[in-house]
Design an enzyme around this catalytic site. Structure first.
Site, short mmCIF file in Angstrom:
data_model
loop_
_atom_site.label_atom_id
_atom_site.label_comp_id
_atom_site.label_asym_id
_atom_site.label_seq_id
_atom_site.Cartn_x
_atom_site.Cartn_y
_atom_site.Cartn_z
N ASP A 68 4.15 11.26 4.65
CA ASP A 68 3.89 9.87 4.30
C ASP A 68 3.62 8.98 5.50
OD1 ASP A 68 6.49 10.08 5.22
OD2 ASP A 68 7.44 9.58 3.32
N ASN A 137 18.10 7.02 -2.73
CA ASN A 137 17.78 6.82 -4.16
C ASN A 137 17.11 8.07 -4.74
OD1 ASN A 137 15.23 6.78 -3.05
ND2 ASN A 137 14.62 4.80 -3.87
N HIS A 139 14.51 9.73 -3.39
CA HIS A 139 13.09 9.94 -3.15
C HIS A 139 12.86 11.11 -2.19
CE1 HIS A 139 12.96 6.68 0.28
NE2 HIS A 139 13.02 7.86 0.84
N GLU A 144 9.02 7.43 -5.02
CA GLU A 144 10.15 6.62 -5.44
C GLU A 144 10.51 6.89 -6.91
OE1 GLU A 144 11.77 5.20 -3.20
OE2 GLU A 144 10.82 3.46 -2.28
C1 GLP Z 1 12.30 7.70 4.45
C2 GLP Z 1 11.13 8.73 4.43
C3 GLP Z 1 11.55 10.01 3.81
C4 GLP Z 1 12.92 10.40 4.36
C5 GLP Z 1 13.94 9.46 3.83
C6 GLP Z 1 15.34 9.69 4.36
O1 GLP Z 1 12.06 6.58 3.72
N1 GLP Z 1 9.95 8.28 3.80
O2 GLP Z 1 10.57 11.02 4.05
O3 GLP Z 1 13.25 11.70 3.96
O4 GLP Z 1 13.55 8.13 3.99
O5 GLP Z 1 15.44 9.25 5.67
P1 GLP Z 1 16.69 9.49 6.62
O6 GLP Z 1 16.60 10.90 7.05
O7 GLP Z 1 16.46 8.53 7.76
O8 GLP Z 1 17.88 9.18 5.83
#
Ligand code: GLP
Length: 252
Positions: A68, A137, A139, A144
């Site tokens: 992403d 959440n 995702h 989402e």
């Molecule tokens: C972000 C990214 C995801 C990631 C998630 C968790 O928003 N778009 O690809 O897996 O959040 O992030 P973190 O590892 O910082 O908790």
């Protein structure tokens, strides 16, 4: 099939995940790796860089596609996911940057960028190993919670909870982009192997709901229950709710 590795802390989780990615690259030097951003993979990338520096690993033939990118953010912006990938991994290893792809958040025609992104994944022959973090959440990528799963790469409006969670990287929540481009559930589900990493207390509820509740687009990662080859690497803190419920989802 889901295989779970229980790790005592973030350090050993990172090493375990890096080992699996490294095995993939050693066994198939021209692997297509699906890569993720966020805090969780940082330790994995550090480990891979250190093995590369010791000559234990080569990325010369590896191709990568990232999950992403924020809409409207340039590669030079240190909050963009292109910047993150260069900074944490690509600049330190022998990968050809031409072989790395992150969705272009600055594309004038975002829809065309999405279509082209999927075409590129198909042209590469699909993804061998897809690394995933897990949003609080539920995702995956930036897919989402929604009323339906979206299969292909698409533009998404970020949820308030995601904006708040990611605000820690920005000066304030107001500076977090409201939209992102994300690989769809279809491309993730077609990856031949999915490697999901979850660390810390903040992920305990999402991890439980992802693997122990009925599959629902409201918990996008839950679709992985239908994937034939998923490896979950989680530390004790992230496994807390699963443990409390006395559920084991396939520890090997
Ligand atoms: C972000 C990214 C995801 C990631 C998630 C968790 O928003 N778009 O690809 O897996 O959040 O992030 P973190 O590892 O910082 O908790």
């Amino acid at each position: 099939m889901i295989q779970v590795y229980r790790e005592k802390d973030y350090e050993s989780l990172s090493r375990r995940a890096a080992n699996i990615i490294s095995a993939q690259v050693i066994l198939k030097p021209a692997s297509v790796l699906g890569l993720a951003t966020g805090s969780t993979p940082e330790g994995i990338y550090r480990q891979l860089v250190s093995w590369y520096q010791k000559n234990d690993l080569s990325f010369r033939q590896v191709r990568t596609v990232n999950l992403d990118e924020y809409v409207g953010m340039s590669a030079q912006d240190d909050n963009s996911y292109r910047y993150y990938m260069n900074h944490h991994l690509f600049s330190h290893i022998n990968i050809d940057l031409q072989n790395t792809r992150v969705p272009n958040g600055l594309a004038t025609d975002l829809q065309a960028e999405c279509t082209d992104y999927d075409a590129n994944i198909r042209a590469l022959g699909g993804i061998d190993l897809q690394l995933l973090g897990l949003g609080g959440n539920g995702h995956i990528g930036f897919n989402e919670p929604a009323t339906a799963f979206t299969k292909s790469t698409h533009v998404v409006d970020l949820c308030e909870s995601t904006i708040e969670a990611n605000a820690r990287f920005f000066a304030s929540a107001a500076d977090v982009p409201r939209q992102a481009l994300t690989m769809g559930i279809g491309s993730i589900m077609k990856a031949r192997h999915v490697l999901l990493v979850a660390s810390g207390d903040a992920k305990a509820n999402a991890l439980y709901r992802t693997f122990c509740e009925p599959v629902s687009a409201q918990m996008p990662g839950s679709i992985l229950q239908f994937h034939p080859n998923v490896t979950v690497i989680a530390d004790e803190a992230a496994l807390r709710e699963l443990d409390a419920a006395g559920v084991s989802i396939g520890e090997g």
